[in-house]
Design a protein around this motif. Structure first.
Motif, mmCIF file in Angstrom:
data_model
loop_
_atom_site.group_PDB
_atom_site.id
_atom_site.type_symbol
_atom_site.label_atom_id
_atom_site.label_comp_id
_atom_site.label_asym_id
_atom_site.label_seq_id
_atom_site.Cartn_x
_atom_site.Cartn_y
_atom_site.Cartn_z
ATOM 1 N N TYR A 36 1.048 -0.775 -0.285
ATOM 2 C CA TYR A 36 0.068 -0.093 0.194
ATOM 3 C C TYR A 36 0.652 1.442 0.029
ATOM 4 O O TYR A 36 2.336 1.134 0.084
ATOM 5 C CB TYR A 36 -0.956 0.098 1.022
ATOM 6 C CG TYR A 36 -2.304 -0.883 1.503
ATOM 7 C CD1 TYR A 36 -2.365 -2.418 1.370
ATOM 8 C CD2 TYR A 36 -3.395 -0.094 1.053
ATOM 9 C CE1 TYR A 36 -3.218 -2.864 1.188
ATOM 10 C CE2 TYR A 36 -4.002 -1.641 0.957
ATOM 11 C CZ TYR A 36 -4.677 -2.590 0.889
ATOM 12 O OH TYR A 36 -5.225 -3.592 0.964
ATOM 13 N N GLU A 45 -4.021 3.957 -0.303
ATOM 14 C CA GLU A 45 -4.215 3.381 -0.931
ATOM 15 C C GLU A 45 -3.348 1.876 -1.772
ATOM 16 O O GLU A 45 -2.544 2.161 -1.196
ATOM 17 C CB GLU A 45 -4.681 4.495 -2.600
ATOM 18 C CG GLU A 45 -3.232 4.530 -3.035
ATOM 19 C CD GLU A 45 -2.948 5.374 -4.038
ATOM 20 O OE1 GLU A 45 -4.363 6.046 -4.156
ATOM 21 O OE2 GLU A 45 -1.984 5.900 -4.824
ATOM 22 N N PHE A 46 -4.556 1.021 -2.101
ATOM 23 C CA PHE A 46 -4.000 -0.015 -2.473
ATOM 24 C C PHE A 46 -2.779 -0.554 -3.946
ATOM 25 O O PHE A 46 -3.321 0.519 -4.139
ATOM 26 C CB PHE A 46 -4.621 -1.194 -2.797
ATOM 27 C CG PHE A 46 -4.144 -2.320 -3.579
ATOM 28 C CD1 PHE A 46 -4.594 -2.585 -5.232
ATOM 29 C CD2 PHE A 46 -4.260 -3.454 -2.411
ATOM 30 C CE1 PHE A 46 -4.445 -3.572 -5.545
ATOM 31 C CE2 PHE A 46 -3.745 -4.575 -3.366
ATOM 32 C CZ PHE A 46 -3.616 -4.721 -4.496
ATOM 33 N N ASN A 49 -0.275 -6.819 -4.512
ATOM 34 C CA ASN A 49 -0.186 -7.911 -4.262
ATOM 35 C C ASN A 49 -0.384 -8.531 -4.628
ATOM 36 O O ASN A 49 -0.242 -9.079 -5.982
ATOM 37 C CB ASN A 49 -1.549 -7.734 -2.973
ATOM 38 C CG ASN A 49 -2.839 -8.331 -4.215
ATOM 39 O OD1 ASN A 49 -2.628 -8.534 -4.749
ATOM 40 N ND2 ASN A 49 -3.757 -8.567 -2.678
ATOM 41 N N HIS A 95 2.626 -5.287 3.560
ATOM 42 C CA HIS A 95 0.901 -5.472 3.869
ATOM 43 C C HIS A 95 1.129 -6.922 3.891
ATOM 44 O O HIS A 95 0.853 -8.256 2.773
ATOM 45 C CB HIS A 95 -0.551 -5.076 3.042
ATOM 46 C CG HIS A 95 -1.085 -5.543 3.749
ATOM 47 N ND1 HIS A 95 -2.066 -6.292 2.783
ATOM 48 C CD2 HIS A 95 -2.383 -5.178 4.223
ATOM 49 C CE1 HIS A 95 -3.597 -6.633 3.699
ATOM 50 N NE2 HIS A 95 -3.453 -5.831 4.616
#
Length: 114
Positions: A36, A45-46, A49, A95
């Motif tokens: 993030y 914000e993302f 991933n 994350h």
């Protein structure tokens, strides 16, 4: 769970950086891990991933410029960032979710400026 991010710094527009996040305290190889970011004065914000099966997801602004990868031996996730823009300036956090809890690392600052 510990997430230790590194690799941030100052880079000129169009340049590249590679972020690393070393993890501990979780079964890394089965966890989805990601990144993030929080630009100055904005919400977190993302960015991207990667799943245990190495499927990847990216925010639209990162597609074609950023690449996320993982090393299950080193328990580390990487974010290769190319063609950086001033709007990529942010604190970047790694994350994961472990046992239904969200975990964020301490963050590493990326500044894109001439």
């Amino acid at each position: 769970v510990q997430l230790q991010a590194s690799g941030g710094g100052l880079v000129q527009p169009g340049g590249s950086l590679r972020l690393s996040c070393r993890t501990a305290g979780l079964n890394f190889r089965i966890n989805t891990v990601g990144w993030y970011r929080q630009p100055p004065g904005k919400e977190r914000e993302f960015v991207a991933n990667i799943t245990s099966g190495r499927s990847t997801n990216y925010v639209d602004s990162a597609k074609g410029r950023f690449t996320i990868s993982r090393d299950n031996v080193k328990n580390t996730v990487y974010l290769q960032m190319n063609s950086l823009k001033p709007e990529d300036t942010a604190v970047y956090y790694c994350h994961t979710v472990f046992r239904y809890r969200n975990y964020f690392g301490q963050g590493t600052l990326v500044t894109v400026s001439s």
